[in-house]
Design a protein around this motif. Sequence first.
Motif, PDB file in Angstrom:
ATOM      1  N   ARG A 188     -58.743 -31.192 -22.257  1.00 59.42           N
ATOM      2  CA  ARG A 188     -59.546 -32.098 -21.520  1.00 59.42           C
ATOM      3  C   ARG A 188     -59.178 -33.509 -21.902  1.00 59.42           C
ATOM      4  NH1 ARG A 188     -65.468 -29.591 -20.206  1.00 59.42           N
ATOM      5  NH2 ARG A 188     -64.629 -27.433 -19.175  1.00 59.42           N
ATOM      6  N   GLY A 189     -59.264 -33.830 -22.930  1.00 65.82           N
ATOM      7  CA  GLY A 189     -58.592 -35.457 -23.161  1.00 65.82           C
ATOM      8  C   GLY A 189     -57.520 -35.626 -22.745  1.00 65.82           C
ATOM      9  N   GLY A 190     -56.290 -34.515 -22.981  1.00 64.28           N
ATOM     10  CA  GLY A 190     -55.094 -34.879 -22.666  1.00 64.28           C
ATOM     11  C   GLY A 190     -55.026 -35.228 -21.041  1.00 64.28           C
ATOM     12  N   MET A 191     -55.924 -34.249 -20.269  1.00 66.45           N
ATOM     13  CA  MET A 191     -55.699 -34.407 -18.990  1.00 66.45           C
ATOM     14  C   MET A 191     -56.457 -36.038 -18.511  1.00 66.45           C
ATOM     15  SD  MET A 191     -54.660 -31.712 -17.638  1.00 66.45           S
ATOM     16  CE  MET A 191     -55.328 -31.351 -15.896  1.00 66.45           C
ATOM     17  N   ALA A 192     -57.401 -36.542 -19.323  1.00 68.17           N
ATOM     18  CA  ALA A 192     -57.918 -37.557 -18.994  1.00 68.17           C
ATOM     19  C   ALA A 192     -56.820 -38.807 -19.190  1.00 68.17           C
ATOM     20  CB  ALA A 192     -59.173 -37.877 -20.098  1.00 68.17           C
ATOM     21  N   VAL A 193     -56.185 -38.554 -20.339  1.00 64.23           N
ATOM     22  CA  VAL A 193     -55.087 -39.331 -20.565  1.00 64.23           C
ATOM     23  C   VAL A 193     -54.094 -39.521 -19.561  1.00 64.23           C
ATOM     24  CG1 VAL A 193     -52.854 -39.778 -22.112  1.00 64.23           C
ATOM     25  CG2 VAL A 193     -55.145 -39.228 -23.019  1.00 64.23           C
ATOM     26  N   ASN A 194     -53.643 -38.540 -18.871  1.00 65.00           N
ATOM     27  CA  ASN A 194     -52.844 -38.601 -17.713  1.00 65.00           C
ATOM     28  C   ASN A 194     -53.573 -39.077 -16.516  1.00 65.00           C
ATOM     29  OD1 ASN A 194     -50.354 -37.347 -18.422  1.00 65.00           O
ATOM     30  ND2 ASN A 194     -50.943 -35.344 -18.220  1.00 65.00           N
ATOM     31  N   ARG A 195     -54.623 -38.932 -16.266  1.00 63.31           N
ATOM     32  CA  ARG A 195     -55.519 -39.535 -15.274  1.00 63.31           C
ATOM     33  C   ARG A 195     -55.487 -41.049 -15.245  1.00 63.31           C
ATOM     34  NH1 ARG A 195     -59.140 -35.198 -15.710  1.00 63.31           N
ATOM     35  NH2 ARG A 195     -60.449 -36.412 -16.799  1.00 63.31           N
ATOM     36  N   GLU A 232     -53.576 -43.892 -12.950  1.00 62.82           N
ATOM     37  CA  GLU A 232     -54.472 -45.034 -12.514  1.00 62.82           C
ATOM     38  C   GLU A 232     -53.810 -46.343 -12.786  1.00 62.82           C
ATOM     39  OE1 GLU A 232     -58.136 -44.543 -14.225  1.00 62.82           O
ATOM     40  OE2 GLU A 232     -58.756 -42.607 -12.902  1.00 62.82           O
ATOM     41  N   ASN A 233     -53.048 -46.691 -13.569  1.00 67.14           N
ATOM     42  CA  ASN A 233     -52.633 -47.578 -14.098  1.00 67.14           C
ATOM     43  C   ASN A 233     -50.871 -47.647 -13.905  1.00 67.14           C
ATOM     44  OD1 ASN A 233     -54.515 -49.383 -16.001  1.00 67.14           O
ATOM     45  ND2 ASN A 233     -55.036 -47.189 -16.287  1.00 67.14           N
ATOM     46  N   GLY A 234     -50.418 -46.798 -12.817  1.00 71.71           N
ATOM     47  CA  GLY A 234     -48.956 -46.864 -12.344  1.00 71.71           C
ATOM     48  C   GLY A 234     -47.965 -46.338 -13.526  1.00 71.71           C
ATOM     49  N   LYS A 235     -48.334 -45.540 -14.579  1.00 72.80           N
ATOM     50  CA  LYS A 235     -47.488 -44.820 -15.282  1.00 72.80           C
ATOM     51  C   LYS A 235     -47.159 -43.350 -15.052  1.00 72.80           C
ATOM     52  CE  LYS A 235     -48.570 -48.212 -18.873  1.00 72.80           C
ATOM     53  NZ  LYS A 235     -49.375 -48.836 -17.982  1.00 72.80           N
ATOM     54  N   GLU A 236     -46.261 -42.687 -15.165  1.00 76.47           N
ATOM     55  CA  GLU A 236     -46.045 -41.424 -15.350  1.00 76.47           C
ATOM     56  C   GLU A 236     -46.734 -40.582 -16.019  1.00 76.47           C
ATOM     57  OE1 GLU A 236     -41.629 -40.328 -15.507  1.00 76.47           O
ATOM     58  OE2 GLU A 236     -41.224 -41.769 -13.733  1.00 76.47           O
ATOM     59  N   PRO A 269     -53.637 -46.449 -35.702  1.00 76.38           N
ATOM     60  CA  PRO A 269     -55.020 -46.382 -35.587  1.00 76.38           C
ATOM     61  C   PRO A 269     -55.377 -45.901 -34.206  1.00 76.38           C
ATOM     62  CG  PRO A 269     -54.750 -48.563 -36.014  1.00 76.38           C
ATOM     63  CD  PRO A 269     -53.385 -47.969 -35.991  1.00 76.38           C
ATOM     64  N   LEU A 270     -56.271 -45.067 -34.061  1.00 76.82           N
ATOM     65  CA  LEU A 270     -56.503 -44.421 -32.746  1.00 76.82           C
ATOM     66  C   LEU A 270     -58.161 -45.120 -32.470  1.00 76.82           C
ATOM     67  CD1 LEU A 270     -55.394 -42.914 -30.425  1.00 76.82           C
ATOM     68  CD2 LEU A 270     -56.719 -40.873 -31.531  1.00 76.82           C
ATOM     69  N   LEU A 271     -58.391 -46.104 -31.711  1.00 73.23           N
ATOM     70  CA  LEU A 271     -59.629 -46.917 -31.527  1.00 73.23           C
ATOM     71  C   LEU A 271     -60.255 -46.329 -30.323  1.00 73.23           C
ATOM     72  CD1 LEU A 271     -58.233 -50.291 -32.848  1.00 73.23           C
ATOM     73  CD2 LEU A 271     -59.175 -48.493 -34.342  1.00 73.23           C
ATOM     74  N   ASP A 272     -59.679 -45.930 -29.269  1.00 74.35           N
ATOM     75  CA  ASP A 272     -60.226 -45.366 -28.145  1.00 74.35           C
ATOM     76  C   ASP A 272     -59.858 -44.071 -27.813  1.00 74.35           C
ATOM     77  OD1 ASP A 272     -58.091 -45.622 -26.121  1.00 74.35           O
ATOM     78  OD2 ASP A 272     -57.892 -47.826 -27.024  1.00 74.35           O
ATOM     79  N   PRO A 273     -60.464 -43.416 -26.861  1.00 71.33           N
ATOM     80  CA  PRO A 273     -60.133 -42.075 -26.360  1.00 71.33           C
ATOM     81  C   PRO A 273     -58.770 -41.977 -25.976  1.00 71.33           C
ATOM     82  CG  PRO A 273     -62.138 -42.512 -25.372  1.00 71.33           C
ATOM     83  CD  PRO A 273     -61.720 -43.796 -26.142  1.00 71.33           C
ATOM     84  N   TYR A 274     -57.776 -43.087 -25.323  1.00 70.78           N
ATOM     85  CA  TYR A 274     -56.507 -43.002 -24.813  1.00 70.78           C
ATOM     86  C   TYR A 274     -55.621 -43.206 -25.639  1.00 70.78           C
ATOM     87  CZ  TYR A 274     -59.488 -43.088 -20.627  1.00 70.78           C
ATOM     88  OH  TYR A 274     -60.569 -42.667 -19.708  1.00 70.78           O
ATOM     89  N   GLY A 275     -55.560 -44.415 -26.718  1.00 71.01           N
ATOM     90  CA  GLY A 275     -54.943 -44.926 -27.509  1.00 71.01           C
ATOM     91  C   GLY A 275     -53.407 -45.028 -26.781  1.00 71.01           C
ATOM     92  N   PRO A 276     -52.312 -45.028 -27.780  1.00 68.91           N
ATOM     93  CA  PRO A 276     -50.973 -45.426 -27.205  1.00 68.91           C
ATOM     94  C   PRO A 276     -50.624 -44.311 -26.109  1.00 68.91           C
ATOM     95  CG  PRO A 276     -50.892 -45.168 -29.462  1.00 68.91           C
ATOM     96  CD  PRO A 276     -52.295 -44.712 -29.155  1.00 68.91           C
TER      97      PRO A 276
END
Length: 544
Positions: free
Chosen positions: A292-299, A303-307, A267-274
């Motif tokens: 744009r949502g994909g770009m937000a996921v990468n930002r 911000e949380n130390g992931k590639e 289930p996708l419960l927020d804009p970022y999800g897994p």
Amino acid sequence: MAVFRSGLLVLTTPLATLAPRLPPILTSAARLVNHTLYVHLQPGMNLGGPAQPQASPVQATFEVLDFITHLYTGANVHRHLDVRILLTNIQTKSTFLPVLPSVQNLAHPPEVVLTDFQTLDGSQYNPVKQQLERYATSCYSCCPQLSSVLLYPDYGTGELPVEPLNAPLPSTIRPASPVARSPKQPVRGYHRGAVGGTFDRLHNAHKVLLSIACVLAQEQLVVGVADKDLLKSKLLPELLQPYTVRVEHLSEFLVDVKPSLTFDIVPLLDPYGPAGTDPTLDFLVVSEETYRGGMAVNRFRLENGKEELALYQIQLLKDQSHSETEEDKQRPELPSGLYVLGLTGISGSGKSSVAQRLKSLGAYIIDSDLLGHRAYAPGGPAYQPVVEAFGTDILHKDGTINRKVLGSRVFGNKKQLKILTDVMWPVIAKLAREEMDSAVVKGKTLCVIDAAMLLEAGWQNMVHEVWTIVIPETEAVRRIVERDGLSEAAAHSRLQSQMSGQQLVEQSHVVLSTLWEPRVTQRQVEKAWNLLQKRLPKAQQTKN
């Protein structure tokens, strides 16, 4: 001509030269298959040689990905077909390729295998058909009595068509980083990736996103399915399929097209999800709308130390054969200038009363039940075939068919019902097309085909939109008993021979209900009619 519920289309022509031929090939396939059409790409395969051809890997290039997008886009013309491009033999250039399975099980075992392979004279050359059948059964689980058909949409002169130039397909796949690419450039494979969406009533645009993600992923694909808070912004969220139903349809499709992958549907419960939190993911597939949502996921990941994830943006195409001012739901096989609605619903749903309300608003009504009466009449196109199939004991003394006796034979008996529908459905479809031509002659621009078995008969290609009337089954039984004098058991038996209301809704554009007072039904019909006028071409708008 026999019509099959499920089929397998084996495409052997090189992709660059096949693309212009796809519309007639798909149209030919749609006339033979009315439910699920699997597509197997094996460009360059020769069915005419002495040796039995074997399945071989197809290199995943940008040309292949573009072709997948264009094929699904072209399939939109035949909305009754559930098209599924099988990806098992499409492999990226990597060191962790899975081994091709010997025989792949499919959710709907094909009853017919079709191919665009061309013999020199365009004939249904038997050895080629035998090779095709053996090839299909060596790759996939098929029905024991598999039929085969060679499709030749370009024949007409008795000569092979001239091959078009190898022009690349318009690009539809855009990696986020601006890298140079050519159609023949191999696509990189990744261990794990993700794709997300609402995935309500799985359609061809969804299938493009899922298929590209399946090609890129080599081990696991995480699929986020919007649920709960993410659905609140949707228009009429109460009409969305339940989460469990959407997951079920997704799972069946994904396992069909690439069973070698592990699928994690969550289930996708927020804009970022897994995609925003899973450190093991390598890529994310997005559409133009969700880029744009994909770009937000990468930002969020940075911000949380992931590639960052490799983003693949898919350009979802409209049918290129349509002009800018043409409606997306045109049917080239229907009379020009006539917009056709298919009105359906389970027995007792109040479908005929809605048809009369549409008639009062200006629609031309084609009653399939009346067409059936005409077909059954002595001298009618179905009279002799039905009598030969069921015997003279179904006749009244005056020689007319006793439809109650015939009905008692077929309702609740699938074998007998199929014998009857194999005779009746093509006859009624032909009569309906004649009625459409008559409507055009009379100056009508919009007509309604009132048909309880519209979808079961595979008549989606005869209409631009499907409108369904729904009521609870208990209410339908009560109405049938009251209207036809049947027992409750007989009423239930009649309903079991039809699609359920849920199945009808899944394939519909507009849904109405006659459950409440007549004035409420009238308001629904008028609202649906007014909305229809807004999306019709001006030349086809119907005035009171």
